[in-house]
Design a protein around this motif. Sequence first.
Motif, PDB file in Angstrom:
ATOM      1  N   VAL A 122      -4.021   8.734  -2.222  1.00 27.60           N
ATOM      2  CA  VAL A 122      -3.343   8.402  -3.477  1.00 27.60           C
ATOM      3  C   VAL A 122      -2.282   9.439  -3.832  1.00 27.60           C
ATOM      4  CG1 VAL A 122      -5.254   7.056  -4.385  1.00 27.60           C
ATOM      5  CG2 VAL A 122      -5.155   9.484  -4.894  1.00 27.60           C
ATOM      6  N   LEU A 123      -2.488  10.701  -3.451  1.00 23.91           N
ATOM      7  CA  LEU A 123      -1.492  11.710  -3.795  1.00 23.91           C
ATOM      8  C   LEU A 123      -0.300  11.679  -2.833  1.00 23.91           C
ATOM      9  CD1 LEU A 123      -3.604  14.747  -5.041  1.00 23.91           C
ATOM     10  CD2 LEU A 123      -2.524  12.909  -6.340  1.00 23.91           C
ATOM     11  N   MET A 124      -0.509  11.331  -1.579  1.00 25.06           N
ATOM     12  CA  MET A 124       0.641  11.108  -0.689  1.00 25.06           C
ATOM     13  C   MET A 124       1.465   9.924  -1.208  1.00 25.06           C
ATOM     14  SD  MET A 124       1.170  13.152   1.902  1.00 25.06           S
ATOM     15  CE  MET A 124       1.982  12.184   3.180  1.00 25.06           C
ATOM     16  N   LEU A 155       3.131  19.537  -5.193  1.00 24.56           N
ATOM     17  CA  LEU A 155       2.670  19.810  -6.560  1.00 24.56           C
ATOM     18  C   LEU A 155       1.414  19.013  -6.894  1.00 24.56           C
ATOM     19  CD1 LEU A 155       6.051  19.887  -8.527  1.00 24.56           C
ATOM     20  CD2 LEU A 155       4.376  21.735  -8.439  1.00 24.56           C
ATOM     21  N   LEU A 156       1.403  17.741  -6.525  1.00 28.82           N
ATOM     22  CA  LEU A 156       0.246  16.901  -6.823  1.00 28.82           C
ATOM     23  C   LEU A 156      -0.987  17.354  -6.042  1.00 28.82           C
ATOM     24  CD1 LEU A 156       2.004  13.422  -6.883  1.00 28.82           C
ATOM     25  CD2 LEU A 156       1.101  14.670  -8.843  1.00 28.82           C
ATOM     26  N   MET A 157      -0.801  17.707  -4.771  1.00 30.44           N
ATOM     27  CA  MET A 157      -1.922  18.174  -3.963  1.00 30.44           C
ATOM     28  C   MET A 157      -2.508  19.467  -4.533  1.00 30.44           C
ATOM     29  SD  MET A 157      -2.622  16.195  -1.329  1.00 30.44           S
ATOM     30  CE  MET A 157      -1.891  14.949  -0.263  1.00 30.44           C
ATOM     31  N   LEU A 158      -1.627  20.399  -4.878  1.00 27.85           N
ATOM     32  CA  LEU A 158      -2.093  21.665  -5.439  1.00 27.85           C
ATOM     33  C   LEU A 158      -2.796  21.446  -6.774  1.00 27.85           C
ATOM     34  CD1 LEU A 158       0.924  24.040  -4.648  1.00 27.85           C
ATOM     35  CD2 LEU A 158      -1.399  24.215  -3.717  1.00 27.85           C
ATOM     36  N   SER A 159      -2.241  20.561  -7.600  1.00 30.05           N
ATOM     37  CA  SER A 159      -2.854  20.295  -8.908  1.00 30.05           C
ATOM     38  C   SER A 159      -4.251  19.706  -8.746  1.00 30.05           C
ATOM     39  CB  SER A 159      -1.968  19.339  -9.721  1.00 30.05           C
ATOM     40  OG  SER A 159      -0.702  19.901  -9.963  1.00 30.05           O
ATOM     41  N   ALA A 160      -4.382  18.751  -7.814  1.00 26.96           N
ATOM     42  CA  ALA A 160      -5.696  18.143  -7.572  1.00 26.96           C
ATOM     43  C   ALA A 160      -6.698  19.183  -7.086  1.00 26.96           C
ATOM     44  CB  ALA A 160      -5.574  17.013  -6.552  1.00 26.96           C
ATOM     45  N   TRP A 161      -6.254  20.057  -6.182  1.00 26.88           N
ATOM     46  CA  TRP A 161      -7.166  21.077  -5.662  1.00 26.88           C
ATOM     47  C   TRP A 161      -7.576  22.061  -6.757  1.00 26.88           C
ATOM     48  CZ3 TRP A 161      -7.595  26.347  -5.136  1.00 26.88           C
ATOM     49  CH2 TRP A 161      -8.581  26.792  -4.266  1.00 26.88           C
ATOM     50  N   LEU A 162      -6.607  22.458  -7.599  1.00 24.76           N
ATOM     51  CA  LEU A 162      -6.911  23.410  -8.671  1.00 24.76           C
ATOM     52  C   LEU A 162      -7.912  22.826  -9.664  1.00 24.76           C
ATOM     53  CD1 LEU A 162      -3.334  24.843  -9.325  1.00 24.76           C
ATOM     54  CD2 LEU A 162      -5.276  26.097  -8.375  1.00 24.76           C
ATOM     55  N   LEU A 185       2.829  26.307 -10.833  1.00 27.08           N
ATOM     56  CA  LEU A 185       3.672  26.334 -12.032  1.00 27.08           C
ATOM     57  C   LEU A 185       5.129  26.639 -11.681  1.00 27.08           C
ATOM     58  CD1 LEU A 185       1.282  28.249 -14.475  1.00 27.08           C
ATOM     59  CD2 LEU A 185       1.794  25.794 -14.450  1.00 27.08           C
ATOM     60  N   SER A 186       5.333  27.584 -10.770  1.00 25.41           N
ATOM     61  CA  SER A 186       6.694  27.935 -10.360  1.00 25.41           C
ATOM     62  C   SER A 186       7.380  26.756  -9.671  1.00 25.41           C
ATOM     63  CB  SER A 186       6.670  29.148  -9.422  1.00 25.41           C
ATOM     64  OG  SER A 186       6.074  30.262 -10.054  1.00 25.41           O
ATOM     65  N   ALA A 187       6.637  26.082  -8.791  1.00 25.91           N
ATOM     66  CA  ALA A 187       7.196  24.928  -8.098  1.00 25.91           C
ATOM     67  C   ALA A 187       7.520  23.800  -9.081  1.00 25.91           C
ATOM     68  CB  ALA A 187       6.223  24.435  -7.025  1.00 25.91           C
ATOM     69  N   GLY A 188       6.676  23.647 -10.122  1.00 25.26           N
ATOM     70  CA  GLY A 188       6.935  22.626 -11.126  1.00 25.26           C
ATOM     71  C   GLY A 188       8.202  22.901 -11.906  1.00 25.26           C
ATOM     72  N   VAL A 189       8.400  24.155 -12.302  1.00 25.70           N
ATOM     73  CA  VAL A 189       9.624  24.541 -13.027  1.00 25.70           C
ATOM     74  C   VAL A 189      10.847  24.333 -12.143  1.00 25.70           C
ATOM     75  CG1 VAL A 189      10.858  26.476 -14.054  1.00 25.70           C
ATOM     76  CG2 VAL A 189       8.421  26.153 -14.539  1.00 25.70           C
ATOM     77  N   TYR A 190      10.726  24.730 -10.871  1.00 22.98           N
ATOM     78  CA  TYR A 190      11.854  24.577  -9.941  1.00 22.98           C
ATOM     79  C   TYR A 190      12.187  23.098  -9.741  1.00 22.98           C
ATOM     80  CZ  TYR A 190      14.461  24.496  -5.565  1.00 22.98           C
ATOM     81  OH  TYR A 190      15.408  24.256  -4.601  1.00 22.98           O
ATOM     82  N   PHE A 191      11.155  22.250  -9.644  1.00 24.44           N
ATOM     83  CA  PHE A 191      11.378  20.815  -9.449  1.00 24.44           C
ATOM     84  C   PHE A 191      12.162  20.217 -10.617  1.00 24.44           C
ATOM     85  CE2 PHE A 191      10.025  16.432 -10.258  1.00 24.44           C
ATOM     86  CZ  PHE A 191      10.409  15.828  -9.078  1.00 24.44           C
ATOM     87  N   VAL A 192      11.754  20.555 -11.843  1.00 25.44           N
ATOM     88  CA  VAL A 192      12.442  20.007 -13.021  1.00 25.44           C
ATOM     89  C   VAL A 192      13.890  20.477 -13.061  1.00 25.44           C
ATOM     90  CG1 VAL A 192      12.502  19.996 -15.537  1.00 25.44           C
ATOM     91  CG2 VAL A 192      10.313  19.772 -14.343  1.00 25.44           C
ATOM     92  N   LEU A 226      -5.751  12.776  -9.855  1.00 29.88           N
ATOM     93  CA  LEU A 226      -6.123  13.843 -10.787  1.00 29.88           C
ATOM     94  C   LEU A 226      -7.358  13.460 -11.600  1.00 29.88           C
ATOM     95  CD1 LEU A 226      -2.594  15.006 -12.017  1.00 29.88           C
ATOM     96  CD2 LEU A 226      -3.971  15.880 -10.129  1.00 29.88           C
ATOM     97  N   GLY A 227      -7.480  12.167 -11.951  1.00 33.83           N
ATOM     98  CA  GLY A 227      -8.677  11.725 -12.666  1.00 33.83           C
ATOM     99  C   GLY A 227      -9.925  11.897 -11.832  1.00 33.83           C
ATOM    100  N   LEU A 228      -9.814  11.589 -10.540  1.00 38.42           N
ATOM    101  CA  LEU A 228     -10.945  11.775  -9.638  1.00 38.42           C
ATOM    102  C   LEU A 228     -11.335  13.240  -9.546  1.00 38.42           C
ATOM    103  CD1 LEU A 228     -12.813  10.146  -7.785  1.00 38.42           C
ATOM    104  CD2 LEU A 228     -11.174  10.512  -5.937  1.00 38.42           C
ATOM    105  N   SER A 229     -10.329  14.117  -9.482  1.00 38.47           N
ATOM    106  CA  SER A 229     -10.607  15.552  -9.436  1.00 38.47           C
ATOM    107  C   SER A 229     -11.255  16.029 -10.737  1.00 38.47           C
ATOM    108  CB  SER A 229      -9.309  16.330  -9.186  1.00 38.47           C
ATOM    109  OG  SER A 229      -8.788  16.048  -7.913  1.00 38.47           O
ATOM    110  N   LEU A 230     -10.786  15.502 -11.876  1.00 41.13           N
ATOM    111  CA  LEU A 230     -11.341  15.905 -13.160  1.00 41.13           C
ATOM    112  C   LEU A 230     -12.792  15.467 -13.307  1.00 41.13           C
ATOM    113  CD1 LEU A 230     -10.929  17.141 -15.959  1.00 41.13           C
ATOM    114  CD2 LEU A 230     -10.051  14.929 -16.741  1.00 41.13           C
ATOM    115  N   VAL A 231     -13.085  14.227 -12.921  1.00 40.29           N
ATOM    116  CA  VAL A 231     -14.463  13.748 -12.992  1.00 40.29           C
ATOM    117  C   VAL A 231     -15.351  14.526 -12.025  1.00 40.29           C
ATOM    118  CG1 VAL A 231     -15.960  11.779 -12.484  1.00 40.29           C
ATOM    119  CG2 VAL A 231     -13.901  11.453 -13.847  1.00 40.29           C
ATOM    120  N   GLY A 232     -14.827  14.827 -10.829  1.00 43.17           N
ATOM    121  CA  GLY A 232     -15.580  15.639  -9.883  1.00 43.17           C
ATOM    122  C   GLY A 232     -15.893  17.015 -10.436  1.00 43.17           C
ATOM    123  N   LEU A 233     -14.913  17.608 -11.131  1.00 44.02           N
ATOM    124  CA  LEU A 233     -15.133  18.921 -11.758  1.00 44.02           C
ATOM    125  C   LEU A 233     -16.225  18.844 -12.810  1.00 44.02           C
ATOM    126  CD1 LEU A 233     -14.385  21.851 -12.565  1.00 44.02           C
ATOM    127  CD2 LEU A 233     -12.612  20.859 -14.042  1.00 44.02           C
TER     128      LEU A 233
END
Length: 462
Positions: free
Chosen positions: A50-52, A204-211, A233-240, A405-412
């Motif tokens: 889903v993140l790819m 960014l999405l992969m890192l966010s899910a892992w975090l 966070l740095s990659a997110g700022v650079y992307f925007v 991200l929802g799956l990661s949150l519920v897993g957490l």
Amino acid sequence: MKKRIVLTVACMAIFFEALDVSVLNMALPGMQQYFHFGPDAIQWVQTVYVLMYAGFVLLGGRLSDTMGRKKIFITGAFLFVLASLGAGFSMSFAWLLVCRGLQGLGVALAIPAAMAIISHTFTEPAEKNRAFGIFGAMAGIGFATGLAIGGLISAWMGWQWVFFINVPVIGAAILLALRFIPHDQPAEQTGDSNLLSGVLITLLLMLSAWLIHDLGHVAAHPVVFTVLLILTLSAGVYFVKRERVHASPLVDFNLFRLSGVITGNIGATLLGSTFLPYIFLLTLYLQEVLGFSASSAGLLLFPFSILSGLISKFVLPHLFHRLGITRTGIIGSCFMLAGILFFTLSYFTAWHLPFILLAVLCINAMGMSVTFPAITILAIQTVPETQHGLASGINGTCNAMGGGLGLSLVGLMMQLATVYDWNSYAAGLVVLALIALGAVLQLYSFRLRETAVEGRLVKVPS
């Protein structure tokens, strides 16, 4: 007749993309036994896919606008077929994850191209809304059907066939696309495809899910976690910043000024955050708590997938006609919320089976088949036709990002529940109930704003 065939081809693609997300759940126990991987790895079989998809669907939308809808649709569908074959023949877990990622990339190219094809084929507003309603409904049916047949396929034919079933159907869609979808016209605008931004948002999405998934283990490796958080966070700022100044931005932030775009995309995020964790919990609940086998769970869910199709064909068009897009979306979101509440009652009362059947009725049969088409139309109906590929890509990103991200949150939350001796199902279901409630409230808020605008428009001097 030709329009119907084009719509059928597009619907075949979205049906099997949605089915592929949910069909895997019932096959996970067989895959786990085959590869001998632990429970923590289960989530990543879904999350990588889903993140790819979420990361590259924006690029798919851009390429369909600039390189041609037909060309990108066929390319993505062909890649999906090859990746499905590779996944079915996987001999290692690492190779399976690679193939799942390639499946995600394939649908990231095919789905926004399919939506752009529909938009180009159906030009009348009412006709276009009807076509997108059918297209979105097929996604809801695919989600529901995948849950039903996944257990049957894995029990009777082996887990490999949840991948092999994609090959003949998507192969047929490719042949029909070659024959009936009109040839691409030269793009009015050409430019940089902005591949770097596509790779960057996927990272960014992969890192966010892992975090999110790893928050429960921060104490074990705080330095690594902190470094990755700073990198994210740095990659997110650079992307925007990159997107705001790039000549061919992957995300046109001006689209979010159009009515309904923000609401449709927030709705897609919340729907993904609700549904994918729901089917993950439902799979565990049916097999581990209620004691169903994979095949019996599939048989239990199968009638609801048929009902989903009937609702999409016979009920949804009337809801759109009588209530409009937004109110239909509100009704669908209320069904999603009711389903989560029934799931909770099933776990905490003695009436396990009646309440879980009500939950499946509300979510699999009613909620997804109504909500998904509504938020899809909201997200793209006011966007210029030349940017429909990009707009559909953004909507797909939001839905898939929400799922991962929802799956990661519920897993957490389930991990924390285990650590602090809470009830793990309760923790996961509370999170889903809050997300589903948020989905209802944000659509209701948008409807109030719509009503206010309509009231101002009809006021004329006496």
